[in-house]
Design a protein around this motif. Structure first.
Motif, PDB file in Angstrom:
ATOM      1  N   ARG A  21       0.818  21.473  11.449  1.00  0.00           N
ATOM      2  CA  ARG A  21       1.469  20.683  10.479  1.00  0.00           C
ATOM      3  C   ARG A  21       2.271  19.547  10.898  1.00  0.00           C
ATOM      4  NH1 ARG A  21       6.573  22.987   6.473  1.00  0.00           N
ATOM      5  NH2 ARG A  21       7.055  20.906   5.456  1.00  0.00           N
ATOM      6  N   ILE A  22       2.937  19.573  11.865  1.00  0.00           N
ATOM      7  CA  ILE A  22       3.756  18.512  12.656  1.00  0.00           C
ATOM      8  C   ILE A  22       2.810  17.279  12.867  1.00  0.00           C
ATOM      9  CG2 ILE A  22       5.213  17.649  14.303  1.00  0.00           C
ATOM     10  CD1 ILE A  22       6.489  19.213  12.011  1.00  0.00           C
ATOM     11  N   ASN A  23       1.506  17.840  13.646  1.00  0.00           N
ATOM     12  CA  ASN A  23       0.549  16.824  14.088  1.00  0.00           C
ATOM     13  C   ASN A  23       0.070  16.133  12.997  1.00  0.00           C
ATOM     14  OD1 ASN A  23       1.067  17.819  16.735  1.00  0.00           O
ATOM     15  ND2 ASN A  23      -0.436  19.247  16.923  1.00  0.00           N
ATOM     16  N   ALA A  24      -0.393  16.843  11.926  1.00  0.00           N
ATOM     17  CA  ALA A  24      -0.841  16.220  10.592  1.00  0.00           C
ATOM     18  C   ALA A  24      -0.078  15.214  10.071  1.00  0.00           C
ATOM     19  CB  ALA A  24      -1.481  17.513   9.542  1.00  0.00           C
ATOM     20  N   GLU A  25       1.362  15.499   9.907  1.00  0.00           N
ATOM     21  CA  GLU A  25       2.071  14.577   9.171  1.00  0.00           C
ATOM     22  C   GLU A  25       2.115  13.362  10.547  1.00  0.00           C
ATOM     23  OE1 GLU A  25       5.925  16.532   8.606  1.00  0.00           O
ATOM     24  OE2 GLU A  25       4.990  17.870   7.057  1.00  0.00           O
ATOM     25  N   LEU A  26       2.347  13.630  11.656  1.00  0.00           N
ATOM     26  CA  LEU A  26       2.421  12.432  12.651  1.00  0.00           C
ATOM     27  C   LEU A  26       1.268  11.554  12.541  1.00  0.00           C
ATOM     28  CD1 LEU A  26       3.944  14.066  15.813  1.00  0.00           C
ATOM     29  CD2 LEU A  26       4.782  12.099  14.598  1.00  0.00           C
ATOM     30  N   LYS A  27       0.094  12.129  12.539  1.00  0.00           N
ATOM     31  CA  LYS A  27      -1.343  11.446  12.277  1.00  0.00           C
ATOM     32  C   LYS A  27      -1.153  10.509  10.890  1.00  0.00           C
ATOM     33  CE  LYS A  27      -6.290  11.905  12.180  1.00  0.00           C
ATOM     34  NZ  LYS A  27      -6.260  11.066  10.714  1.00  0.00           N
ATOM     35  N   ALA A  28      -0.853  11.126   9.854  1.00  0.00           N
ATOM     36  CA  ALA A  28      -0.661  10.441   8.742  1.00  0.00           C
ATOM     37  C   ALA A  28       0.245   9.180   8.694  1.00  0.00           C
ATOM     38  CB  ALA A  28      -0.557  11.377   7.667  1.00  0.00           C
ATOM     39  N   ALA A  29       1.481   9.499   9.253  1.00  0.00           N
ATOM     40  CA  ALA A  29       2.564   8.507   9.269  1.00  0.00           C
ATOM     41  C   ALA A  29       1.856   7.293  10.166  1.00  0.00           C
ATOM     42  CB  ALA A  29       3.994   8.966   9.896  1.00  0.00           C
ATOM     43  N   ILE A  30       1.236   7.651  11.255  1.00  0.00           N
ATOM     44  CA  ILE A  30       0.830   6.541  12.528  1.00  0.00           C
ATOM     45  C   ILE A  30      -0.552   5.866  11.831  1.00  0.00           C
ATOM     46  CG2 ILE A  30       0.220   6.045  14.618  1.00  0.00           C
ATOM     47  CD1 ILE A  30       1.800   8.563  15.568  1.00  0.00           C
ATOM     48  N   ASP A  31      -1.224   6.556  11.271  1.00  0.00           N
ATOM     49  CA  ASP A  31      -2.612   5.905  10.771  1.00  0.00           C
ATOM     50  C   ASP A  31      -2.530   5.069   9.348  1.00  0.00           C
ATOM     51  OD1 ASP A  31      -5.195   5.648  10.676  1.00  0.00           O
ATOM     52  OD2 ASP A  31      -5.606   7.186   9.378  1.00  0.00           O
ATOM     53  N   ALA A  32      -1.080   5.331   8.774  1.00  0.00           N
ATOM     54  CA  ALA A  32      -1.241   4.379   7.381  1.00  0.00           C
ATOM     55  C   ALA A  32      -0.930   2.904   7.778  1.00  0.00           C
ATOM     56  CB  ALA A  32       0.069   4.892   6.650  1.00  0.00           C
ATOM     57  N   PRO A  33      -0.081   2.414   8.586  1.00  0.00           N
ATOM     58  CA  PRO A  33       0.069   1.014   8.950  1.00  0.00           C
ATOM     59  C   PRO A  33      -1.016   0.539   9.917  1.00  0.00           C
ATOM     60  CG  PRO A  33       1.712   2.206  10.037  1.00  0.00           C
ATOM     61  CD  PRO A  33       1.269   3.232   9.432  1.00  0.00           C
ATOM     62  N   THR A  34      -1.654   1.227  10.510  1.00  0.00           N
ATOM     63  CA  THR A  34      -2.519   0.734  11.601  1.00  0.00           C
ATOM     64  C   THR A  34      -4.016   0.605  11.282  1.00  0.00           C
ATOM     65  OG1 THR A  34      -2.910   2.990  12.234  1.00  0.00           O
ATOM     66  CG2 THR A  34      -1.202   1.608  13.475  1.00  0.00           C
ATOM     67  N   GLU A  35      -4.563   1.413  10.290  1.00  0.00           N
ATOM     68  CA  GLU A  35      -5.979   1.286  10.096  1.00  0.00           C
ATOM     69  C   GLU A  35      -6.499   0.119   9.571  1.00  0.00           C
ATOM     70  OE1 GLU A  35      -9.571   4.303   8.253  1.00  0.00           O
ATOM     71  OE2 GLU A  35      -7.478   4.680   8.392  1.00  0.00           O
ATOM     72  N   LYS A  36      -5.949   0.110   8.228  1.00  0.00           N
ATOM     73  CA  LYS A  36      -6.352  -1.334   7.285  1.00  0.00           C
ATOM     74  C   LYS A  36      -5.794  -2.620   7.863  1.00  0.00           C
ATOM     75  CE  LYS A  36      -7.336   1.646   3.234  1.00  0.00           C
ATOM     76  NZ  LYS A  36      -7.064   1.807   1.939  1.00  0.00           N
ATOM     77  N   PRO A  37      -4.536  -2.744   8.087  1.00  0.00           N
ATOM     78  CA  PRO A  37      -4.030  -3.990   8.481  1.00  0.00           C
ATOM     79  C   PRO A  37      -4.523  -4.178   9.989  1.00  0.00           C
ATOM     80  CG  PRO A  37      -2.216  -2.678   7.847  1.00  0.00           C
ATOM     81  CD  PRO A  37      -3.476  -1.849   7.846  1.00  0.00           C
ATOM     82  N   TRP A  38      -4.708  -3.279  10.736  1.00  0.00           N
ATOM     83  CA  TRP A  38      -4.866  -3.673  12.188  1.00  0.00           C
ATOM     84  C   TRP A  38      -6.394  -3.368  12.761  1.00  0.00           C
ATOM     85  CZ3 TRP A  38       0.219  -1.260  14.462  1.00  0.00           C
ATOM     86  CH2 TRP A  38       1.260  -2.134  13.943  1.00  0.00           C
ATOM     87  N   GLY A  39      -6.875  -2.550  11.948  1.00  0.00           N
ATOM     88  CA  GLY A  39      -8.278  -2.130  12.342  1.00  0.00           C
ATOM     89  C   GLY A  39      -8.229  -1.106  13.449  1.00  0.00           C
ATOM     90  N   VAL A  40      -7.178  -0.124  13.345  1.00  0.00           N
ATOM     91  CA  VAL A  40      -7.251   0.640  14.540  1.00  0.00           C
ATOM     92  C   VAL A  40      -7.183   1.916  14.078  1.00  0.00           C
ATOM     93  CG1 VAL A  40      -5.740   1.566  16.487  1.00  0.00           C
ATOM     94  CG2 VAL A  40      -5.816  -0.776  16.041  1.00  0.00           C
ATOM     95  N   LEU A  41      -7.956   3.073  14.184  1.00  0.00           N
ATOM     96  CA  LEU A  41      -8.030   4.307  13.740  1.00  0.00           C
ATOM     97  C   LEU A  41      -7.289   5.453  14.478  1.00  0.00           C
ATOM     98  CD1 LEU A  41      -9.303   6.349  11.446  1.00  0.00           C
ATOM     99  CD2 LEU A  41     -11.247   6.584  12.974  1.00  0.00           C
ATOM    100  N   ILE A  42      -6.224   6.166  14.050  1.00  0.00           N
ATOM    101  CA  ILE A  42      -5.823   7.253  14.873  1.00  0.00           C
ATOM    102  C   ILE A  42      -6.504   8.444  14.446  1.00  0.00           C
ATOM    103  CG2 ILE A  42      -3.518   8.665  14.921  1.00  0.00           C
ATOM    104  CD1 ILE A  42      -3.233   5.383  15.620  1.00  0.00           C
ATOM    105  N   GLU A  43      -7.190   8.879  15.699  1.00  0.00           N
ATOM    106  CA  GLU A  43      -7.995  10.109  15.611  1.00  0.00           C
ATOM    107  C   GLU A  43      -7.225  11.500  15.699  1.00  0.00           C
ATOM    108  OE1 GLU A  43     -10.904   9.429  18.730  1.00  0.00           O
ATOM    109  OE2 GLU A  43     -12.206   8.408  17.661  1.00  0.00           O
ATOM    110  N   ARG A  44      -6.154  11.260  16.632  1.00  0.00           N
ATOM    111  CA  ARG A  44      -5.465  12.665  16.517  1.00  0.00           C
ATOM    112  C   ARG A  44      -3.959  12.320  17.133  1.00  0.00           C
ATOM    113  NH1 ARG A  44      -8.097  18.009  19.671  1.00  0.00           N
ATOM    114  NH2 ARG A  44      -6.579  19.409  19.135  1.00  0.00           N
ATOM    115  N   VAL A  45      -3.073  12.995  16.965  1.00  0.00           N
ATOM    116  CA  VAL A  45      -1.715  13.119  17.599  1.00  0.00           C
ATOM    117  C   VAL A  45      -1.358  14.463  17.993  1.00  0.00           C
ATOM    118  CG1 VAL A  45       0.652  12.352  17.275  1.00  0.00           C
ATOM    119  CG2 VAL A  45      -1.164  11.065  16.158  1.00  0.00           C
TER     120      VAL A  45
END
Length: 280
Positions: A136-160
């Motif tokens: 659960r903690i890993n999933a929340e971390l992934k969602a928190a990091i992926d939100a500001p990075t994928e669309k604006p920066w073109g970076v996909l967070i695969e796993r945390v």
């Protein structure tokens, strides 16, 4: 100037222009071309690619998954426990143009977002959830990091992944005492349950042997054999209960026979036998 010198100079110039215009893009890379400072929409695929010398500039972007460790971060959980947590982030570039244009040094940017998101997620979770429910903690971390990075920066967070949770020494001792008390409680419950089941079995065995008087004697003989197998110098023989009952019954009969017979004509009142009077 001789003709051959001119030919050699022209040939060297052509070779130099070819060298300046040829770029080799590896399989794990993509080439982003800037022409006079303006990015071109055509991303160069792997292989041998040509650009216009002096007008174009190619920047190669790695499309491989990057494994980036997050340094240990001090955080306070929702139940006010101070601890140190470190993690690792797996990410890759999905849009090389955005990764170059929209953010400067996207690797460092992802690291900063991971550090702040790690402290934020840990602050919303309790210590028990952090230790028991890592998914659960890993999933929340992934969602928190992926939100500001994928669309604006073109970076996909695969796993945390949260690597280690360092607790204070006092908290470790408290958790150790709690775990020891829990194990002792379980041991006592199991022992009590075993005693209860054993008592029920003994009661059933007693009722079964009570229905068969010879079973007591067989059990007595079995006990004697078990005691004799220990090779003790002193052998204690239990006294049969049936023999005590026999003597009890025999003594009761003797008391009945020893009582004096009543004289005919006597009247017994309240258990006393009055004397017979002579006629007047």
């Amino acid at each position: 100037m001789p003709t051959w010198a001119i030919v050699v100079a022209v040939g060297c110039g052509v070779i130099g222009l070819l060298l300046l215009s040829v770029r080799l893009v590896q399989q794990y890379q993509r080439g982003v071309v800037f022409r006079f400072g303006r990015v071109l929409d055509d991303v160069r695929e792997p292989g041998l690619r040509f650009i216009i010398p002096l007008a174009d500039r190619m920047v190669k972007v790695t499309m491989q998954t990057v494994v980036m460790p997050v340094p240990p971060q001090g955080a306070i959980t929702h139940d006010n426990v101070t601890l140190t947590v470190d993690a690792v982030v797996y990410f890759r570039v999905v849009d090389p143009i955005r990764a170059l244009v929209n953010v400067r040094n996207y690797t460092n940017a992802v690291l900063q977002v991971a550090q702040t998101s790690l402290r934020s997620v840990i602050g919303r979770a309790d210590l028990d959830i952090l230790l028991s429910d890592r998914e659960r903690i890993n999933a929340e971390l992934k969602a928190a990091i992926d939100a500001p990075t994928e669309k604006p920066w073109g970076v996909l967070i695969e796993r945390v992944e949260v690597k280690d949770v360092a607790l204070p020494d006092g908290m470790k001792r408290s958790m150790s005492r709690q775990a020891e008390a829990e194990r002792e409680r379980r041991a006592r419950v199991i022992a009590a349950d075993g005693e209860y089941q054993a008592s029920k079995r003994l009661a059933d065995a007693a009722r079964a042997m009570a229905a068969t008087p010879g079973a007591y004697q067989l059990r007595l003989l079995q006990t004697v054999v078990d005691v004799a197998a220990e090779k003790n110098s002193t052998l204690v023989m239990p006294f049969p209960v049936e023999l005590l009952r026999f003597f009890d019954q025999l003594s009761g009969r003797d008391r009945e026979t020893a009582a004096p017979p009543a004289v005919p004509g006597d009247v017994i009142v309240n258990g006393n036998q009055p004397r017979a009077e002579a006629p007047r």
